[in-house]
Scaffold this motif. Structure first.
Motif, short mmCIF file in Angstrom:
data_model
loop_
_atom_site.label_atom_id
_atom_site.label_comp_id
_atom_site.label_asym_id
_atom_site.label_seq_id
_atom_site.Cartn_x
_atom_site.Cartn_y
_atom_site.Cartn_z
N ARG A 120 7.58 -3.27 -3.70
CA ARG A 120 7.06 -4.28 -2.77
C ARG A 120 5.77 -3.80 -2.11
O ARG A 120 4.81 -4.55 -1.96
CB ARG A 120 8.11 -4.60 -1.70
CG ARG A 120 9.25 -5.46 -2.20
CD ARG A 120 10.12 -5.95 -1.05
NE ARG A 120 10.64 -4.89 -0.22
CZ ARG A 120 11.80 -4.25 -0.42
NH1 ARG A 120 12.56 -4.59 -1.44
NH2 ARG A 120 12.19 -3.30 0.40
N ARG A 121 5.73 -2.52 -1.73
CA ARG A 121 4.54 -1.96 -1.09
C ARG A 121 3.37 -1.97 -2.06
O ARG A 121 2.25 -2.34 -1.70
CB ARG A 121 4.83 -0.53 -0.61
CG ARG A 121 3.70 0.09 0.15
CD ARG A 121 4.04 1.45 0.76
NE ARG A 121 4.83 2.33 -0.09
CZ ARG A 121 6.13 2.61 0.11
NH1 ARG A 121 6.79 2.08 1.10
NH2 ARG A 121 6.76 3.44 -0.71
N ARG A 178 2.14 -5.54 -2.37
CA ARG A 178 1.45 -5.94 -1.15
C ARG A 178 0.05 -5.34 -1.10
O ARG A 178 -0.92 -6.01 -0.75
CB ARG A 178 2.29 -5.49 0.05
CG ARG A 178 1.90 -6.07 1.36
CD ARG A 178 2.89 -5.75 2.48
NE ARG A 178 3.35 -4.38 2.52
CZ ARG A 178 4.60 -3.98 2.27
NH1 ARG A 178 5.54 -4.87 2.00
NH2 ARG A 178 4.93 -2.70 2.35
N TRP A 194 -3.59 -7.20 -1.26
CA TRP A 194 -4.61 -6.94 -0.24
C TRP A 194 -5.95 -6.59 -0.90
O TRP A 194 -6.99 -7.09 -0.49
CB TRP A 194 -4.13 -5.80 0.66
CG TRP A 194 -5.10 -5.44 1.74
CD1 TRP A 194 -5.91 -4.36 1.77
CD2 TRP A 194 -5.36 -6.17 2.93
NE1 TRP A 194 -6.66 -4.36 2.92
CE2 TRP A 194 -6.35 -5.47 3.64
CE3 TRP A 194 -4.87 -7.34 3.46
CZ2 TRP A 194 -6.84 -5.91 4.86
CZ3 TRP A 194 -5.36 -7.78 4.69
CH2 TRP A 194 -6.33 -7.06 5.37
#
Length: 155
Positions: free
Chosen positions: A58-59, A62, A66
């Motif tokens: 998930r990181r 994300r 970004w």
């Protein structure tokens, strides 16, 4: 157990973190009577490893989103609000009021020709037909109107 976690995580430091988290969880939870305590510990450890892998995934997603947004570039800022600020809106209203006042003050013939041509979008020929004057008369009225507006709006 540590060897199992190193094999699952691929990193000794992460395996030690998972083992510590497992120890904290096992000590704080009253699991009741267990049929196979060793199997319980291995399953709990495997679940912690999977939770960590999902969190990393998930990181990573994300961070990729970004980067794709372009907001991570040096000097990049969040997009500004596209609406005009209060001062610009106030100045635009004042300009519009000044223009409306200047149009209202045009001489009668020039004012009619200007409104028909610039506001209603008629051609010079159509304005001439509507007003019953020649095309050159419309052009003269437009020249008078534009000169008057230029003078009025310079102030």
């Amino acid at each position: 157990m540590l060897r199992f976690l190193v094999a699952r995580t691929g990193d000794r430091a992460e395996a030690e973190d998972v083992l510590q988290e497992l120890w904290i969880r096992v000590r704080s939870v009253d699991a009741g009577p267990l049929g196979n305590g060793r199997a319980y510990l291995y399953r709990a450890a495997q679940n912690l490893v999977l939770d960590g892998a999902r969190a990393r995934q998930r990181r990573t997603q994300r961070e990729a989103d970004w980067v794709a947004s372009g907001l991570d570039a040096p000097g990049a800022a969040e997009p500004a609000d596209p609406r005009p600020d209060a001062e610009a809106e106030m100045l635009a209203r004042e300009d519009a009021a000044a223009l409306a006042s200047a149009i209202a003050a045009l001489p009668e013939g020039a004012g009619r020709a200007f409104r028909l041509h610039k506001i209603e979008g008629l051609s010079h020929g159509e304005v001439a037909a509507r007003l019953g004057i020649s095309r050159s008369g419309v052009e003269k009225h437009m020249a008078v109107a534009m000169a008057h507006l230029r003078r009025a709006l310079q102030d």
